[in-house]
Design a protein around this motif. Structure first.
Motif, short mmCIF file in Angstrom:
data_model
loop_
_atom_site.label_atom_id
_atom_site.label_comp_id
_atom_site.label_asym_id
_atom_site.label_seq_id
_atom_site.Cartn_x
_atom_site.Cartn_y
_atom_site.Cartn_z
N LYS A 368 11.07 116.24 83.17
CA LYS A 368 9.89 117.08 82.42
C LYS A 368 10.33 117.50 81.15
O LYS A 368 9.64 118.42 80.52
N SER A 369 11.36 117.22 80.64
CA SER A 369 11.89 117.66 79.16
C SER A 369 11.50 116.72 78.39
O SER A 369 11.05 115.56 78.38
N MET A 370 11.44 117.11 76.93
CA MET A 370 11.22 116.53 75.80
C MET A 370 12.12 115.41 75.63
O MET A 370 11.72 114.35 74.95
N HIS A 371 13.41 115.47 76.02
CA HIS A 371 14.24 114.29 76.05
C HIS A 371 13.67 113.02 76.71
O HIS A 371 13.97 112.01 76.00
N ALA A 372 13.21 113.13 77.76
CA ALA A 372 12.81 112.12 78.58
C ALA A 372 11.52 111.47 77.81
O ALA A 372 11.36 110.26 77.89
N LYS A 373 10.79 111.94 77.03
CA LYS A 373 9.60 111.70 76.29
C LYS A 373 9.96 111.27 74.72
O LYS A 373 8.89 110.92 74.03
N ALA A 374 11.35 111.34 74.62
CA ALA A 374 11.80 110.90 73.09
C ALA A 374 11.20 109.79 72.55
O ALA A 374 10.77 109.60 71.32
#
Length: 470
Positions: A368-374
């Protein structure tokens, strides 16, 4: 009858002659003399003196000096974080606004170090920056050691194709650049005659093949005669501030010295002898200028302008397009711009999905983090082929077995577990004796730099990704 008519005509002629005299009548006779004698004896009335001519006001001259440098390849904010400043598209807007306000009485100079390090990507950046400088209009550009590291032949080839970007250096000798470097320029800024030259610190280019650098003081003094007769004399000194201070004092005839190699932030004008010394800072984060004015015979007064090139400043659409063209070149170059990958000392990467097999709770938070969507954020702004962006938006980009492309290694896209905890393949094989790294603030700061993430606060940001050690 005839005699009477002649007498009448004579009387008429006499009367006409007495009545047509345009001169002032003689003064009347006094009691002691005739009228003519009295007029001669009376002194003439005094003539009032002519009013003194008002002195013409001293001619006032004004010119705006815009200066930058130490760009080090920073073309545009990547958009990863709010509050990012700088970028050539905003700088072009800043420049155009000052040009309009000055009525065209403007001189624009650059300190050099357009790129950061020698690489194929830096070559593409150098080409793009020159195109942007052509569009924006530059009056003098110095070259630094980072630019020369690209190679004299490459630099010469790009500059020959863009001669309207004037390279101005008085003490640098590079055989391939002999046709494109000039020692000085005279610029007519709407009636203000401006002399500009550049000097490079020999220490910065020492040991570079094919580069010779004359002592700055000797090269500068050789231009003293050419500089005479100009309204304003500007030295673009590719040097650190201590060296530039010494040059300003030793040479003595410059009004403005632009310097500051390695100086992170812009400096306020500093009086050094008869000159003003200024530095623009690195990465082009700020627009810097001096509004100069003076009256004939007087010294220059100034207004210092330092403007953060932030999100509220419109981006020049033509520069935006040139940067898009650069991104297109990156896609075409592909493997030529990929990094030379090396083995990681802790082994190979395994991918976050493998971590989820044992660390399910932590993985759900990661998902759910922005890291996963980087990596997706890079795709949105067409930067998913930019090596400088991929190094912080993927797993192991600079190492063997790490991310290469979204098509080939999608499992390593995004800021996965192993970005913080290190390669996990050995840990997966033997989790009892092969531990992983804990991570921490030091690792975060490799990507969350002041330039890319100006609002970064470790404690606040960590709360967004904190997960149990299950």
């Amino acid at each position: 009858m005839v005699r009477a008519l002649c007498a009448a005509l004579a009387m008429c002629v006499l009367n006409a002659g007495c009545g047509s005299d345009p001169r002032p009548a003689a003064a009347p006779a006094s009691e002691t003399g005739t009228g003519a004698a009295a007029a001669a004896a009376t002194p003439p009335a005094p003539v009032p003196p002519a009013p003194a001519k008002a002195e013409a006001p001293a001619a006032r001259k004004s010119v705006t000096l815009v200066y930058g440098g130490e760009l080090q390849g920073y073309l545009t904010p990547c958009g990863c974080s709010e509050g990012m400043i700088g970028g050539l598209a905003r700088r072009a807007t800043f420049l155009a606004d000052l040009r309009q306000k000055s009525g065209g009485a403007l001189v624009n100079v650059d300190l050099g170090n357009l790129v950061k390090e020698p690489s194929r990507q830096s070559e593409l950046k150098f080409m793009t920056i020159l195109e942007i400088y052509l569009l924006a209009g530059f009056d003098a550009v110095c070259l630094g050691e980072r630019d020369l590291a690209l190679g004299g032949g490459f630099v010469a080839g790009e500059l020959i194709n863009r001669r309207e970007v004037p390279i101005v250096i008085a003490n640098l000798k590079v055989e391939e650049l002999a046709d494109v470097i000039r020692p000085f320029r005279t610029i007519d800024a709407k009636g203000v005659k401006v002399f500009v030259t550049g000097l490079v610190d020999p220490e910065l280019v020492s040991g570079m093949t094919g580069v010779a650098c004359e002592a700055p003081r000797a090269a500068g003094m050789a231009l003293a005669a050419q500089a005479a007769g100009h309204d304003c004399r500007v030295l673009v000194a590719h040097a650190a501030l201590p060296e530039a201070r010494a040059w300003a004092r030793e040479l003595g005839f410059f009004d403005i010295v632009v310097a500051g190699v390695g100086q992170e932030d812009p400096t306020a004008p500093e009086k050094v002898g008869g000159a003003l010394l200024v530095a623009p800072g690195v990465w082009g984060k700020y627009g810097c200028a001096l509004r100069l004015s003076r009256e004939d015979g007087g010294g220059w007064t100034y207004e210092f302008i330092k403007e953060a090139l932030g999100e509220t400043l419109a981006a020049n659409p033509n520069v935006v397009q040139l940067i898009k063209d650069y991104q297109g070149m990156l896609a075409l170059e592909d493997t030529r711009i990929a990094p030379e990958r090396k083995p990681h000392p802790r082994g190979l990467f395994t991918g976050s999905a493998r971590c989820a097999e044992c660390h399910a709770k932590a993985y759900k938070i990661f998902e759910k983090s922005m890291h996963a969507k980087a990596l997706d954020t890079l795709k949105d702004i067409k930067s998913h082929v930019d090596p400088e962006c991929l190094s912080c938006h993927t797993v192991g980009y600079h190492y063997e077995g790490g991310f290469t492309s979204a098509a080939v290694t999608p499992e390593f896209g995004g800021v996965g577990c192993e970005c913080c905890h290190g390669p996990g393949a050995q840990h997966v094989e033997d989790n009892e004796t092969r531990s992983i790294e804990r991570g921490g603030e030091e690792g975060c700061l490799e990507c969350h730099t002041e330039l890319r993430s100006p609002a970064f606060n470790y404690k606040e940001y960590f709360r967004r990704i904190a997960h149990p050690e299950d």
